[in-house]
Enzyme design. Structure first.
Site, PDB file in Angstrom:
ATOM      1  N   GLU A  98     104.512   0.246  -0.735  1.00  0.00           N
ATOM      2  CA  GLU A  98     105.112  -1.089  -0.767  1.00  0.00           C
ATOM      3  C   GLU A  98     106.563  -0.985  -0.322  1.00  0.00           C
ATOM      4  O   GLU A  98     107.377  -0.327  -0.990  1.00  0.00           O
ATOM      5  CB  GLU A  98     105.056  -1.707  -2.176  1.00  0.00           C
ATOM      6  CG  GLU A  98     105.570  -3.147  -2.159  1.00  0.00           C
ATOM      7  CD  GLU A  98     105.765  -3.747  -3.554  1.00  0.00           C
ATOM      8  OE1 GLU A  98     106.105  -3.001  -4.494  1.00  0.00           O
ATOM      9  OE2 GLU A  98     105.602  -4.974  -3.680  1.00  0.00           O
TER      10      GLU A  98
ATOM     11  N   LYS B 258      99.988   4.946 -39.968  1.00  0.00           N
ATOM     12  CA  LYS B 258      98.916   5.718 -40.618  1.00  0.00           C
ATOM     13  C   LYS B 258      98.320   4.975 -41.809  1.00  0.00           C
ATOM     14  O   LYS B 258      97.121   5.061 -42.075  1.00  0.00           O
ATOM     15  CB  LYS B 258      99.442   7.089 -41.052  1.00  0.00           C
ATOM     16  CG  LYS B 258      99.768   8.005 -39.874  1.00  0.00           C
ATOM     17  CD  LYS B 258     100.178   9.391 -40.321  1.00  0.00           C
ATOM     18  CE  LYS B 258     100.665  10.212 -39.146  1.00  0.00           C
ATOM     19  NZ  LYS B 258     100.990  11.592 -39.486  1.00  0.00           N
TER      20      LYS B 258
ATOM     21  N   ASN C 224      95.210   9.579 -39.628  1.00  0.00           N
ATOM     22  CA  ASN C 224      95.851   9.822 -38.331  1.00  0.00           C
ATOM     23  C   ASN C 224      94.832   9.900 -37.205  1.00  0.00           C
ATOM     24  O   ASN C 224      95.199  10.142 -36.061  1.00  0.00           O
ATOM     25  CB  ASN C 224      96.700  11.109 -38.363  1.00  0.00           C
ATOM     26  CG  ASN C 224      95.853  12.356 -38.196  1.00  0.00           C
ATOM     27  OD1 ASN C 224      94.719  12.397 -38.662  1.00  0.00           O
ATOM     28  ND2 ASN C 224      96.381  13.354 -37.525  1.00  0.00           N
TER      29      ASN C 224
ATOM     30  N   ASP D 258      95.857  15.967 -39.999  1.00  0.00           N
ATOM     31  CA  ASP D 258      97.132  16.642 -40.302  1.00  0.00           C
ATOM     32  C   ASP D 258      96.957  17.617 -41.464  1.00  0.00           C
ATOM     33  O   ASP D 258      97.358  18.778 -41.392  1.00  0.00           O
ATOM     34  CB  ASP D 258      98.205  15.621 -40.704  1.00  0.00           C
ATOM     35  CG  ASP D 258      98.795  14.900 -39.507  1.00  0.00           C
ATOM     36  OD1 ASP D 258      98.775  15.467 -38.407  1.00  0.00           O
ATOM     37  OD2 ASP D 258      99.289  13.768 -39.688  1.00  0.00           O
TER      38      ASP D 258
ATOM     39  N   GLY E 156     106.178  12.013 -45.553  1.00  0.00           N
ATOM     40  CA  GLY E 156     104.787  11.844 -45.131  1.00  0.00           C
ATOM     41  C   GLY E 156     104.062  13.163 -44.899  1.00  0.00           C
ATOM     42  O   GLY E 156     102.928  13.337 -45.371  1.00  0.00           O
ATOM     43  N   ALA E 157     104.696  14.104 -44.196  1.00  0.00           N
ATOM     44  CA  ALA E 157     104.038  15.380 -43.903  1.00  0.00           C
ATOM     45  C   ALA E 157     103.814  16.158 -45.197  1.00  0.00           C
ATOM     46  O   ALA E 157     102.739  16.723 -45.428  1.00  0.00           O
ATOM     47  CB  ALA E 157     104.884  16.189 -42.926  1.00  0.00           C
TER      48      ALA E 157
ATOM     49  N   ARG F 273     111.979  11.497 -55.719  1.00  0.00           N
ATOM     50  CA  ARG F 273     110.854  11.402 -54.776  1.00  0.00           C
ATOM     51  C   ARG F 273     109.930  12.607 -54.942  1.00  0.00           C
ATOM     52  O   ARG F 273     108.698  12.491 -54.875  1.00  0.00           O
ATOM     53  CB  ARG F 273     111.420  11.342 -53.356  1.00  0.00           C
ATOM     54  CG  ARG F 273     110.501  10.696 -52.371  1.00  0.00           C
ATOM     55  CD  ARG F 273     111.217  10.501 -51.063  1.00  0.00           C
ATOM     56  NE  ARG F 273     110.310  10.073 -50.023  1.00  0.00           N
ATOM     57  CZ  ARG F 273     110.580  10.141 -48.740  1.00  0.00           C
ATOM     58  NH1 ARG F 273     111.750  10.602 -48.331  1.00  0.00           N
ATOM     59  NH2 ARG F 273     109.710   9.738 -47.847  1.00  0.00           N
TER      60      ARG F 273
ATOM     61  N   GLY G 128     105.021  24.932 -36.398  1.00  0.00           N
ATOM     62  CA  GLY G 128     104.556  23.553 -36.304  1.00  0.00           C
ATOM     63  C   GLY G 128     103.610  23.363 -35.132  1.00  0.00           C
ATOM     64  O   GLY G 128     102.765  22.468 -35.150  1.00  0.00           O
TER      65      GLY G 128
ATOM     66  N   GLN H 219      95.607  19.841 -35.269  1.00  0.00           N
ATOM     67  CA  GLN H 219      95.254  18.453 -35.576  1.00  0.00           C
ATOM     68  C   GLN H 219      94.728  17.745 -34.316  1.00  0.00           C
ATOM     69  O   GLN H 219      93.790  16.970 -34.379  1.00  0.00           O
ATOM     70  CB  GLN H 219      96.396  17.692 -36.263  1.00  0.00           C
ATOM     71  CG  GLN H 219      97.702  17.505 -35.473  1.00  0.00           C
ATOM     72  CD  GLN H 219      97.652  16.393 -34.457  1.00  0.00           C
ATOM     73  OE1 GLN H 219      96.953  15.409 -34.653  1.00  0.00           O
ATOM     74  NE2 GLN H 219      98.364  16.570 -33.352  1.00  0.00           N
TER      75      GLN H 219
ATOM     76  N   GLN I 147      90.766  16.344 -33.431  1.00  0.00           N
ATOM     77  CA  GLN I 147      90.507  15.002 -32.885  1.00  0.00           C
ATOM     78  C   GLN I 147      89.632  15.107 -31.636  1.00  0.00           C
ATOM     79  O   GLN I 147      88.653  14.376 -31.481  1.00  0.00           O
ATOM     80  CB  GLN I 147      91.831  14.314 -32.536  1.00  0.00           C
ATOM     81  CG  GLN I 147      92.691  14.048 -33.750  1.00  0.00           C
ATOM     82  CD  GLN I 147      94.025  13.402 -33.414  1.00  0.00           C
ATOM     83  OE1 GLN I 147      94.589  13.621 -32.343  1.00  0.00           O
ATOM     84  NE2 GLN I 147      94.548  12.638 -34.357  1.00  0.00           N
TER      85      GLN I 147
HETATM   86  P1  NAP Z   1     109.743  11.837 -43.600  1.00  0.00           P
HETATM   87  O1  NAP Z   1     108.610  11.092 -44.194  1.00  0.00           O
HETATM   88  O2  NAP Z   1     110.911  11.098 -43.071  1.00  0.00           O
HETATM   89  O3  NAP Z   1     110.299  12.878 -44.717  1.00  0.00           O
HETATM   90  C1  NAP Z   1     111.374  13.705 -44.460  1.00  0.00           C
HETATM   91  C2  NAP Z   1     111.628  14.608 -45.656  1.00  0.00           C
HETATM   92  O4  NAP Z   1     112.667  15.503 -45.298  1.00  0.00           O
HETATM   93  C3  NAP Z   1     112.103  13.862 -46.901  1.00  0.00           C
HETATM   94  O5  NAP Z   1     111.604  14.532 -48.018  1.00  0.00           O
HETATM   95  C4  NAP Z   1     113.623  13.977 -46.806  1.00  0.00           C
HETATM   96  O6  NAP Z   1     114.261  14.028 -48.051  1.00  0.00           O
HETATM   97  C5  NAP Z   1     113.795  15.327 -46.181  1.00  0.00           C
HETATM   98  N1  NAP Z   1     115.026  15.397 -45.402  1.00  0.00           N
HETATM   99  C6  NAP Z   1     115.300  14.740 -44.263  1.00  0.00           C
HETATM  100  N2  NAP Z   1     116.522  15.071 -43.819  1.00  0.00           N
HETATM  101  C7  NAP Z   1     117.033  15.935 -44.719  1.00  0.00           C
HETATM  102  C8  NAP Z   1     118.274  16.624 -44.825  1.00  0.00           C
HETATM  103  N3  NAP Z   1     119.215  16.490 -43.893  1.00  0.00           N
HETATM  104  N4  NAP Z   1     118.466  17.426 -45.883  1.00  0.00           N
HETATM  105  C9  NAP Z   1     117.520  17.569 -46.821  1.00  0.00           C
HETATM  106  N5  NAP Z   1     116.329  16.952 -46.787  1.00  0.00           N
HETATM  107  C10 NAP Z   1     116.087  16.150 -45.740  1.00  0.00           C
HETATM  108  O7  NAP Z   1     109.251  12.754 -42.414  1.00  0.00           O
HETATM  109  P2  NAP Z   1     107.801  13.419 -42.224  1.00  0.00           P
HETATM  110  O8  NAP Z   1     106.912  12.515 -41.489  1.00  0.00           O
HETATM  111  O9  NAP Z   1     107.337  13.953 -43.529  1.00  0.00           O
HETATM  112  O10 NAP Z   1     108.138  14.621 -41.231  1.00  0.00           O
HETATM  113  C11 NAP Z   1     108.947  15.705 -41.640  1.00  0.00           C
HETATM  114  C12 NAP Z   1     108.885  16.805 -40.606  1.00  0.00           C
HETATM  115  O11 NAP Z   1     107.585  17.351 -40.561  1.00  0.00           O
HETATM  116  C13 NAP Z   1     109.155  16.322 -39.202  1.00  0.00           C
HETATM  117  O12 NAP Z   1     110.526  16.413 -38.922  1.00  0.00           O
HETATM  118  C14 NAP Z   1     108.335  17.231 -38.325  1.00  0.00           C
HETATM  119  O13 NAP Z   1     109.142  18.276 -37.852  1.00  0.00           O
HETATM  120  C15 NAP Z   1     107.300  17.798 -39.270  1.00  0.00           C
HETATM  121  N6  NAP Z   1     105.923  17.375 -38.874  1.00  0.00           N
HETATM  122  C16 NAP Z   1     105.191  18.232 -38.135  1.00  0.00           C
HETATM  123  C17 NAP Z   1     103.910  17.903 -37.768  1.00  0.00           C
HETATM  124  C18 NAP Z   1     103.102  18.867 -36.946  1.00  0.00           C
HETATM  125  O14 NAP Z   1     101.995  18.525 -36.511  1.00  0.00           O
HETATM  126  N7  NAP Z   1     103.586  20.062 -36.716  1.00  0.00           N
HETATM  127  C19 NAP Z   1     103.354  16.678 -38.162  1.00  0.00           C
HETATM  128  C20 NAP Z   1     104.134  15.815 -38.938  1.00  0.00           C
HETATM  129  C21 NAP Z   1     105.414  16.185 -39.297  1.00  0.00           C
HETATM  130  P3  NAP Z   1     114.661  12.703 -48.897  1.00  0.00           P
HETATM  131  O15 NAP Z   1     113.404  12.321 -49.627  1.00  0.00           O
HETATM  132  O16 NAP Z   1     115.761  13.148 -49.756  1.00  0.00           O
HETATM  133  O17 NAP Z   1     115.072  11.686 -47.872  1.00  0.00           O
END
Ligand code: NAP
Length: 506
Positions: free
Chosen positions: A37, A297, A320, A336, A367-368, A392, A471, A478, A482
């Protein structure tokens, strides 16, 4: 293929000067464009007769589409309307295959209708009267009809596919923007006149246009047929997701028909349910499966319904993976948790039930962590949740029968296994580490972070002689689970892993 079925890969060239446009047109042909185009509105002035001939020659042997989009339709041409239409007529005389003319152009002054793409663009939204518009374009005297509009979500992409399905003549129907990508790739499945692909990143003529390289290598364009099954990942954001790359590579490596797309759905139950309702109402799409990521999710669990979801996924409160069964019924899983504990068990050389009584410290309570804590506790592990926000941690621990500690207590609490579920150490903060030293007795360290692969925590573990798990191990598993659910074939896990490791930043 009949004319209706031949879906052209159209590469727009919006070069700012004639020399560049000539070069870009040639590059587009070399890259495999079926049609180029020429966006004359990008040039500083309308081209001379000779330049037009040269530009059209540069498109050969591909087809050429000559467009001079006026400002009122989102283009850059702000000159005289009569001269614009004369240039398009001239282009046809010089051998252009097609010219693009806007629907609001006076029919009395339009060029040869049989070689005209009659188009309408809406850069703000999906036109509320899309069906009427589509019928108007279909009935109009023009070889091809085209409608392109901004997508609010992938549900709008489905509406573009409806236009293609109902069209009586060669038609282009595109939902623009990141949320509309589905319409661009599935265009071939629906026998569209064409789809647009950018010569390279940054050269898009409309938002959401994939590059020709991505369309062909990532999204498997050349393999798409009317029967090709669809898969995708639902999330917000979703552009960063590695899932399209690993799933499409797995489909290619196993010679499996299908393609996998990113589906940007804004947060909220309504948005999620609208899209799921939309694909279930269109069984002709042949949807096979959906990966579901943040923030949908919980919506996925609600949509599929507890009765049709894995029991532990229900306890975790997150699905998931949605599988479309041959009878149209849905099934919800959480690959997961399964990926995390199976990776852990393999590294430890044990089966899931042998997790019973093992001491595991989980860092994080998001969540993880929730998925992993639920699974570990389900198989009897003695889990301690250590989190920055202790409240938490306590809430999560209480729910699944674990104990809770502040994050700083992790390095004092004995544990055979440490699992990091915080983003501490993730790109760009790669020098950060959630603990200064490993807890007493630690033999296995699993960091769920996959960017970078070898985090500071894993480096610490390697120095201490512990077994390490990345990771990437979890992410590949995971995705592999799927893939197997949706295709019935074993997943090529090594292919999926190498795709992640080849991606910049890993
Ligand atoms: P999320 O729900 O946001 O939870 C994050 C957690 O980390 C909370 O417990 C939070 O503590 C803590 N946190 C965050 N920043 C922090 C800091 N600066 N100092 C201390 N604690 C801290 O996230 P999520 O979904 O569980 O994911 C977390 C990690 O898991 C991701 O970053 C990713 O790397 C990994 N993951 C990997 C896979 C895989 O397939 N490999 C899949 C999913 C997730 P508070 O409760 O105090 O806020």
């Amino acid at each position: 293929m009949t004319e209706r079925r031949r879906t052209r890969l159209i590469v727009p060239v919006c070069s700012p000067n004639p020399e560049q446009m000539l070069a870009d047109a040639r590059r587009a042909v070399t890259a495999g464009a079926d049609a180029v185009e020429l966006r004359l509105d990008a040039l500083p002035a309308l081209p001379s007769h000779q330049l037009l001939r040269d530009l059209l020659a540069a498109c050969l042997p591909a087809e050429s589409i000559v467009t001079c989009r006026p400002e009122r339709e989102g283009g850059a041409y702000d000159g005289d309307e009569t001269r614009r239409l004369e240039t398009l007529k001239n282009a046809l005389q010089c051998g252009a295959t097609w010219v693009d003319v806007e629907l609001d152009t006076d029919p009395a002054v339009r060029p040869d209708p049989s070689r005209t793409i009659l188009s309408h663009h809406d850069f703000d939204r999906c036109p509320p009267d899309l069906d009427t518009l589509a019928s108007t374009l279909d009935a109009a005297e023009a070889g091809v009809g085209k409608v392109a509009f901004a997508a609010d979500g992938p549900s709008d992409a489905l509406r573009a596919l409806d236009v293609l399905r109902n069209a009586g003549k060669p038609t282009l129907a595109l939902a623009m923007g990141e949320a509309g990508v589905l319409s661009r790739i599935a265009a071939r499945k629906l026998g569209a006149f064409g789809t647009f692909a950018a010569l390279e990143s940054g050269a898009e003529s409309a938002p959401g246009q994939p590059t020709i390289h991505d369309l062909r290598s990532l999204y498997r364009w050349d393999e798409v047929t009317p029967q090709t099954p669809l898969m995708g990942v639902v999330g917000c954001p979703v552009a960063h997701s590695m899932s399209p790359a690993i799933h499409n590579a797995a489909l290619s490596a196993t010679g499996t028909d299908g393609f996998y797309v990113p589906l940007l759905i804004q947060p909220g139950w309504e948005n999620f349910a609208r899209f799921l309702d939309g694909i279930r109402r269109r069984p002709w799409l042949n949807w096979r499966g959906l990966s579901v990521t943040i923030p949908h999710k919980e919506n996925a669990l609600r949509y599929v319904g507890e009765a049709d979801c894995d029991g532990l996924a229900v306890r975790i409160g997150a699905v998931n993976t949605i599988t479309f069964q041959p009878d149209g019924a849905l099934r919800g899983d959480n690959t997961d948790y399964a990926a995390a504990i199976d990776a852990l068990c393999d590294a430890m050389g044990i089966s899931r039930p042998q997790l019973d009584g093992r001491g595991v410290t989980v860092l994080g309570a998001g969540g993880a962590a929730r998925a992993i804590v639920a699974a570990l506790c389900h198989y009897g592990a003695a889990v301690t949740v250590c989190n920055r926000t202790v409240k938490r941690a306590s809430k999560l621990a209480e729910e699944f029968g674990a104990s809770a500690q502040p994050l700083e207590a992790a390095e004092r609490t004995p544990a055979e296994v440490v699992v990091n579920c915080t983003p501490i150490g993730m790109h760009p903060d790669v020098d950060a580490c959630p603990v200064r030293s490993l807890p007493p007795g630690t033999q296995v360290v699993f960091d769920t972070i996959y960017n970078p692969v070898h985090t500071r925590l894993l480096q610490l573990a390697e120095r201490a002689g512990a077994v390490t798990l990345t990771g990437v191990d979890m992410f590949v598993r995971q995705g592999a689970a799927q893939f197997s659910r949706w295709t019935g074939k074993p997943a090529p896990a090594e292919v999926m892993r190498s795709v992640i490791l080849r991606t910049p930043g890993h």
